[in-house]
Design a protein around this motif. Structure first.
Motif, short mmCIF file in Angstrom:
data_model
loop_
_atom_site.label_atom_id
_atom_site.label_comp_id
_atom_site.label_asym_id
_atom_site.label_seq_id
_atom_site.Cartn_x
_atom_site.Cartn_y
_atom_site.Cartn_z
N ASN A 76 0.87 -1.18 0.00
CA ASN A 76 0.00 0.00 0.00
C ASN A 76 0.91 1.23 0.00
OD1 ASN A 76 -2.02 1.88 0.28
ND2 ASN A 76 -2.69 1.21 2.30
N ARG A 77 1.23 1.70 -1.18
CA ARG A 77 2.14 2.84 -1.32
C ARG A 77 1.33 4.12 -1.12
NH1 ARG A 77 6.99 0.93 -3.19
NH2 ARG A 77 7.69 3.04 -3.67
N LYS A 78 1.16 4.46 0.14
CA LYS A 78 0.21 5.51 0.52
C LYS A 78 0.60 6.87 -0.05
CE LYS A 78 -0.59 2.90 4.75
NZ LYS A 78 -0.50 2.88 6.23
N GLU A 79 1.88 7.19 0.02
CA GLU A 79 2.31 8.51 -0.47
C GLU A 79 2.07 8.63 -1.97
OE1 GLU A 79 5.91 11.46 0.59
OE2 GLU A 79 6.53 9.52 -0.19
N GLU A 80 2.33 7.56 -2.70
CA GLU A 80 2.11 7.60 -4.15
C GLU A 80 0.62 7.74 -4.46
OE1 GLU A 80 2.81 4.88 -8.18
OE2 GLU A 80 3.58 4.19 -6.24
N ILE A 81 -0.22 7.00 -3.74
CA ILE A 81 -1.67 7.08 -3.97
C ILE A 81 -2.17 8.48 -3.67
CG2 ILE A 81 -3.91 6.28 -3.13
CD1 ILE A 81 -2.61 3.52 -2.70
N GLN A 97 -6.04 11.35 5.65
CA GLN A 97 -5.82 10.71 6.94
C GLN A 97 -6.31 9.26 6.91
OE1 GLN A 97 -7.92 13.35 9.64
NE2 GLN A 97 -6.04 14.44 10.17
N THR A 98 -7.45 9.02 6.26
CA THR A 98 -7.98 7.66 6.16
C THR A 98 -7.02 6.75 5.41
OG1 THR A 98 -10.27 8.43 6.22
CG2 THR A 98 -9.88 6.27 5.26
N ILE A 99 -6.45 7.25 4.32
CA ILE A 99 -5.50 6.44 3.55
C ILE A 99 -4.27 6.11 4.38
CG2 ILE A 99 -3.93 6.48 1.57
CD1 ILE A 99 -6.09 8.10 0.08
N TYR A 100 -3.72 7.10 5.05
CA TYR A 100 -2.51 6.87 5.84
C TYR A 100 -2.78 5.98 7.05
CZ TYR A 100 0.72 9.86 3.28
OH TYR A 100 1.55 10.38 2.31
N SER A 101 -4.00 5.93 7.53
CA SER A 101 -4.32 5.08 8.68
C SER A 101 -4.59 3.64 8.27
CB SER A 101 -5.54 5.63 9.44
OG SER A 101 -6.72 5.51 8.65
N GLY A 102 -4.66 3.36 6.98
CA GLY A 102 -4.90 2.01 6.49
C GLY A 102 -3.70 1.11 6.68
N GLY A 103 -3.90 -0.19 6.46
CA GLY A 103 -2.81 -1.14 6.58
C GLY A 103 -1.73 -0.91 5.54
N ASP A 104 -0.62 -1.61 5.70
CA ASP A 104 0.54 -1.41 4.82
C ASP A 104 0.44 -2.22 3.53
OD1 ASP A 104 1.74 0.38 6.54
OD2 ASP A 104 2.84 -1.18 7.62
N TYR A 105 -0.66 -2.96 3.35
CA TYR A 105 -0.82 -3.79 2.16
C TYR A 105 -2.22 -3.60 1.57
CZ TYR A 105 3.34 -5.91 4.09
OH TYR A 105 4.60 -6.09 4.59
N LEU A 106 -2.35 -3.93 0.29
CA LEU A 106 -3.64 -3.90 -0.40
C LEU A 106 -3.94 -5.29 -0.93
CD1 LEU A 106 -3.23 -0.60 -2.45
CD2 LEU A 106 -4.46 -0.89 -0.31
N ILE A 107 -5.21 -5.66 -0.92
CA ILE A 107 -5.65 -6.97 -1.41
C ILE A 107 -6.46 -6.77 -2.68
CG2 ILE A 107 -6.86 -9.10 -0.84
CD1 ILE A 107 -6.72 -8.36 2.07
N GLY A 108 -6.15 -7.54 -3.69
CA GLY A 108 -6.93 -7.54 -4.92
C GLY A 108 -7.42 -8.95 -5.22
N GLY A 109 -8.40 -9.06 -6.09
CA GLY A 109 -8.92 -10.37 -6.48
C GLY A 109 -10.32 -10.24 -7.05
N GLU A 110 -10.87 -11.36 -7.46
CA GLU A 110 -12.22 -11.38 -8.01
C GLU A 110 -13.23 -11.50 -6.88
OE1 GLU A 110 -13.26 -11.11 -11.41
OE2 GLU A 110 -11.26 -10.26 -11.25
#
Length: 645
Positions: A76-81, A97-110
């Protein structure tokens, strides 16, 4: 079907950053606002350690609503997002603030939705799928559809713009343009008007029809809540608003000044307390945005209230003295003051001083609803700020719930016992010494932080709160255990551990590690396996580990060693959770007295010691029961004593 570019199924395959198709997808443009699901290292590790290729997606209340197949996890590249989405530096911005408070990873999938999402908030009839919307447009005989997004009550100025847009489309040759009134239903910042207030006000706008200048013709209007959150990303976000409406049949999108904008916070590098984005940039960007295809924009201009005929319209430069401006700030102040309609023939220059609202500004019953909200804005329990499912508590049939689950009004009491803490015995009768009564506060998979209240009558179960008074949730991940307490125990703050840490002043906590989701408020005979000693902000907070006798694995799990044989890695997950569950809230790691669980005998000794401290609390040891830390506790139940301290 021919897969000319080699990109068929691209979004169903794991991303390969080293090899790319030789041809780009035909006419495909990335969305300007990414739709993401963040997670912590706890969830990432659990997924990667599993041999399953699917993940259950659950609500904060533990309801499984969808399956995410073939999960892909990436940083989860927060600064880039933030940089790409907002183009502004403002750490006080609510969604940044919500983005920066999120976890350090993102999940994708169907994502496979298991059933239609229902919110049970009285607004579900306005939540329509894209197919349902297109069918409704067809029923109204639309030859084109234009969308108007709202996150405010609709006044006559908005109605004028929407009706004018429809007339403009007729001049372009369309016979029956249909308006899609599209209130935004997802997350909004705390000072925005709640979703239910807006939708009910819109209902009055439609009921008024064309009889009022602030009304809309229901024969040519379809209202449907759009589920997206508001991220306040200005020109970037308005592209998303427009393109997403196209998926449900809109060919035109009405856009005004500074769409999706907001003022910079005190932490903004530039434009503090001023518009973060130039007011004209949103319209300009969206007109030139890639991926719009055949969709067209309808820009609207500023309108004012004409006191000569009580209609909002584009002002006539030759008689500006007849026009008054009613800003959003002024409207909110008038609503808070309970302004009544002005005389139709004598509208004062200072509406605030006269405390009246021009009769043509908003449909009357719609205005009444807005006034009701602003006069009761602090009564948070009355309103639905944004779309969050309201469900019945997953509680045992021997309990009685009151209030709304997910809010501070919720409380759960027991039918048979006056107190969850004092009246239920710590052990079930007829069972060996290693079996305790486990009372469930937080069922498995739920992240709402529920707990027995020591100071409330009946020691009812309610949801814990944050420092700002909002309902508290775990953010580290979904609980993989049932959580609760052993009744008739107390970690006395006057008793110090060998390391010098005082007890946390609560009943003894339990983490139940069976497979079943146990019901809130249920009383479960549970086999003690061991314990872990958490040092939480300098206090001793023992966690008893047990498995319910009703669990299908209880016959073969008799110790922590057995637990890791039958369910490999469980102890490590418990240790990780206890140490790190607050880190996702920006707090430092907790410490454990030791990362190896105690023996069963040691855990039973802890239970007995805390039971004796509870006996002293209730004056059952011959003392007077006046113990430090117990001030304000509700102790007047049959199992404890009859005096409130």
């Amino acid at each position: 079907p021919f897969n000319v570019t080699g990109n068929a199924g691209r979004h169903e395959r794991r991303t390969d950053f080293n090899n790319f198709p030789s041809h780009q997808p035909h006419d495909r443009v990335s969305m300007s606002v990414p739709i993401t699901l963040s997670c912590t290292s706890f969830t990432k590790d659990a997924i990667e350690a599993s041999d399953k290729r699917a993940v259950a997606l659950v609500t904060q209340m533990g309801e499984t609503v969808a399956i995410l197949r073939d999960p892909e996890i990436y940083s989860n590249r927060k600064e880039e997002i933030v940089s790409r989405m907002f183009g502004a530096i403002d750490m006080g911005h609510p969604y940044i603030q919500t983005i920066y408070s999120g976890g350090d990873y993102l999940i994708g999938g169907e994502v496979e939705l298991l059933d239609r999402i229902k919110y049970n908030d009285g607004l579900d009839k306005w939540r329509k799928t894209a197919s349902e919307l297109m069918a409704e447009f067809q029923e109204k005989g639309a030859d084109t559809v234009y969308a108007f997004q709202t996150r405010n009550p609709t006044h006559a100025g908005h109605a004028y713009l929407m009706k004018s847009a429809g007339e403009d489309l007729k001049t372009k040759g369309f016979k029956n343009p249909v308006l899609w009134l599209s209130p935004l239903g997802g997350w909004t910042k705390s000072d925005d008007v709640p979703l239910d207030v807006r939708v009910k006000q819109h209902e009055e706008v439609l009921l008024s029809g064309t009889s009022h200048p602030g009304g809309l013709d229901p024969a040519t209007t379809v209202m449907a809540i759009w589920p997206s959150p508001m991220v306040y990303a200005g020109p970037t976000e308005v592209q998303f608003h427009a393109k997403s409406r196209r998926s449900a049949g809109a060919s035109f999108f009405v856009v005004g000044r500074d769409p999706a904008g907001m003022k910079g916070s005190a932490m903004a590098v530039a434009h503090q307390d001023d518009d973060l984005y130039d007011g004209d940039h949103g319209r300009y960007v969206i007109q030139n945005s890639p991926g719009i295809g055949g969709m067209k924009m309808l820009s609207f201009v500023k309108v004012m209230y004409d006191i000569s005929d009580n209609v909002m319209k584009v002002p006539d430069e030759s008689r500006m003295e007849d026009f008054i401006s009613i800003s959003g700030t002024k409207m909110r102040l008038l609503a808070r003051n309970g302004a009544v309609p002005c005389s139709a023939t004598d509208i004062p220059n200072d509406l605030v001083e006269a405390n009246c609202i021009p009769s043509g500004f908003m449909v009357p019953k719609g205005w009444d609803g807005v006034v009701d909200y602003y006069k009761n804005v602090d009564d948070a329990e009355r309103w639905v700020p944004w779309s969050r499912p309201i469900i019945e508590a997953p509680a045992h049939f021997d309990t009685v719930p009151s209030g709304k689950l997910g809010s501070t009004s919720f409380a759960l009491k027991h039918k048979q016992y006056d107190s969850f803490w004092h009246d239920i015995p710590r052990r079930p009768s007829g069972q060996p010494n290693n079996i305790i009564n486990f009372i469930v506060e937080i069922p498995k998979f739920m992240t709402a932080k529920m707990e027995v209240q020591k100071a409330m009558a009946g020691n009812v179960i309610t949801q814990d709160t944050n420092k700002d008074g909002s309902a508290r949730y775990y953010t580290y991940g979904t609980t993989f255990f049932n959580y609760g307490l052993i009744p008739q125990t107390w970690e006395d703050p006057s008793v110090l551990s060998p390391q010098g840490h005082a007890g946390d002043n609560d009943p003894l906590d339990v983490m139940e590690v069976g497979d079943e989701k146990l019901l809130m408020g249920s009383i479960n005979p549970c086999k003690v396996l061991g314990s872990l000693e958490l040092i939480d902000e300098g206090e001793t907070d023992h966690k008893i580990i047990c498995i319910a006798l009703s669990d299908h694995d209880t016959y073969r799990i008799n110790s922590m060693a057995d637990l890791d044989i039958v369910k490999p890695g469980t102890t490590a997950k418990l240790v990780d959770w206890l140490k790190r569950y607050k880190t996702s809230d920006g707090k430092p790691e907790n410490k454990l007295a030791q990362e190896t669980p105690t023996s069963i005998d040691e855990a039973l000794t802890i239970i007995e010691e805390t039971h004796q401290r509870w006996r002293a609390l209730c004056g059952k040891d011959g003392s007077n029961g006046y113990l430090p830390g117990s001030e304000g506790f509700w102790l007047s139940s049959p199992g404890c004593k009859d005096t409130l301290y």
